[in-house]
Design a protein around this motif. Structure first.
Motif, PDB file in Angstrom:
ATOM      1  N   PHE A  64       0.830  -1.198   0.000  1.00 47.21           N
ATOM      2  CA  PHE A  64       0.000   0.000   0.000  1.00 47.21           C
ATOM      3  C   PHE A  64       0.867   1.251   0.000  1.00 47.21           C
ATOM      4  N   TYR A  70      -2.330   0.111  -6.014  1.00 47.42           N
ATOM      5  CA  TYR A  70      -2.292   0.097  -4.547  1.00 47.42           C
ATOM      6  C   TYR A  70      -1.500   1.283  -4.025  1.00 47.42           C
ATOM      7  N   HIS A  85      -8.049  -3.325   0.141  1.00 44.59           N
ATOM      8  CA  HIS A  85      -8.292  -2.922  -1.253  1.00 44.59           C
ATOM      9  C   HIS A  85      -8.619  -4.142  -2.110  1.00 44.59           C
TER      10      HIS A  85
END
Length: 338
Positions: A109, A338, A330
């Protein structure tokens, strides 16, 4: 389970099978990247299995340990800790030699806009680690994101399927696998590539996100309409036991639950438990990010914690306002951003 202590105890309780494997495993265990979501309970599970087996092994956790009290908590649980920046080669080379390495370091992320760091962590660093630990067994954590989206009726991608990652995160993870494989072949390093596809903890994970949406009345996007998941305690155990599978070239292992799980089904199950009607948006696509873990289940058996048990636990946790982390998965992402 109502408390974090009960949760972590459940995930760190070894099975007889793990105790048997840990007793037969030679050498100490090093977890690189122990400060991530799975690392702390995985390290505690290893310590507990060693104690139950009555053998003498060290469990060492290496991480930046930049925030919080994790270092002290791990040491209290019997884990030796080392604060290290793995991208600093001098610090990496100063780490102790061990027989068994669980490589958990990586970046996902925040990749978008910081792609260079993700590639450094996910594809460059594995080569430095493999050079350092050329005399060890290595279980290298990877992800189902190395596969393309597959038809929902297919049962998911197996280890025999071609890879085809979408987006730079998935591409960098395939790079990690390829680099590890190169050094495995070069130095005859026994390895397992551990392709995990959604571990569930009560504090984070796909099920928690769906449960929170049902509880709050937030619409659930079902475009990515199906997924796989596995209880983190089961994933922890499989990670340690995968040290027994290490080979050259690396053993590939998908790690997830046996079901292709429809999001609508999960949301409706939470709705029944919470007395709420889920709200949906979007239409299910014909494809999803899915893995087939039949090989893993043949080797280690089915996960001990079922999907329905996970749903029960997560629903109770949410209704009792249990502690959660702000770490969304996600899972809805279909373009690899991401």
């Amino acid at each position: 389970m109502r408390t974090v202590q009960e949760l972590e105890k459940q995930m760190a309780t070894p099975s007889p099978e793990l105790i048997k494997d840990i007793a037969s495993l030679e050498g100490d265990i090093l977890l690189l990247g122990v400060g991530g979501k799975m690392g702390p309970t995985l390290a505690q599970l290893a310590v507990n299995a060693i104690r139950e087996a009555g053998v003498n092994k060290r469990v060492i956790g290496a991480s930046r340990f930049s925030n919080g009290t994790l270092k002290q908590e791990l040491e209290s649980a019997g884990v030796e800790t080392i604060a290290v920046d793995l991208l600093d080669d001098r610090q990496l080379q100063a780490l102790p030699e061990v027989a068994n390495v669980l490589y958990m370091a990586g970046n996902k992320f925040g990749t978008k806009g910081n792609e260079h760091f993700t590639w450094a962590m996910n594809s460059y660093l594995p080569g430095r680690v493999a050079e350092k630990y050329r005399n060890s067994r290595i279980v290298a954590f990877s992800t189902g994101n190395v596969y393309p989206l597959t038809p929902v009726f297919s049962g998911g991608a197996s280890e025999d399927n071609a890879t085809g990652p979408i987006g730079e995160y998935g591409q960098s993870c395939l790079g990690r696998e390829r680099v590890f494989e190169h050094f495995s072949r070069k130095y005859d390093i026994p390895m397992t590539i551990y392709r995990l596809n959604y571990a569930v903890d009560l504090r984070y994970g796909v099920l928690l996100e769906i449960a929170n949406s049902v509880s709050s009345g937030k619409p659930i996007d079902v475009t990515m309409g199906h997924m796989n998941c596995i209880w983190q305690g089961d994933a922890n155990e499989i990670a340690i036991r995968s040290l027994t599978l290490c080979n050259t070239p690396p053993t590939l292992l998908n790690v997830t639950g046996p079901e292709t799980v429809p999001l609508r089904f999960v949301a409706n199950e939470f709705g029944k438990r919470m007395g709420k009607e889920p709200v949906f948006t979007g239409t299910e696509a014909d494809t999803a990010l899915l893995s087939n873990a039949g090989k893993c289940h043949k080797l280690f058996g089915y996960p001990k914690i079922s999907l329905q048990q996970m749903i029960d636990w997560v629903a109770e946790w949410v209704m009792n306002e249990g502690e959660t982390w702000n770490k969304p998965t996600h899972f809805q992402e279909r373009k690899g951003n991401y």
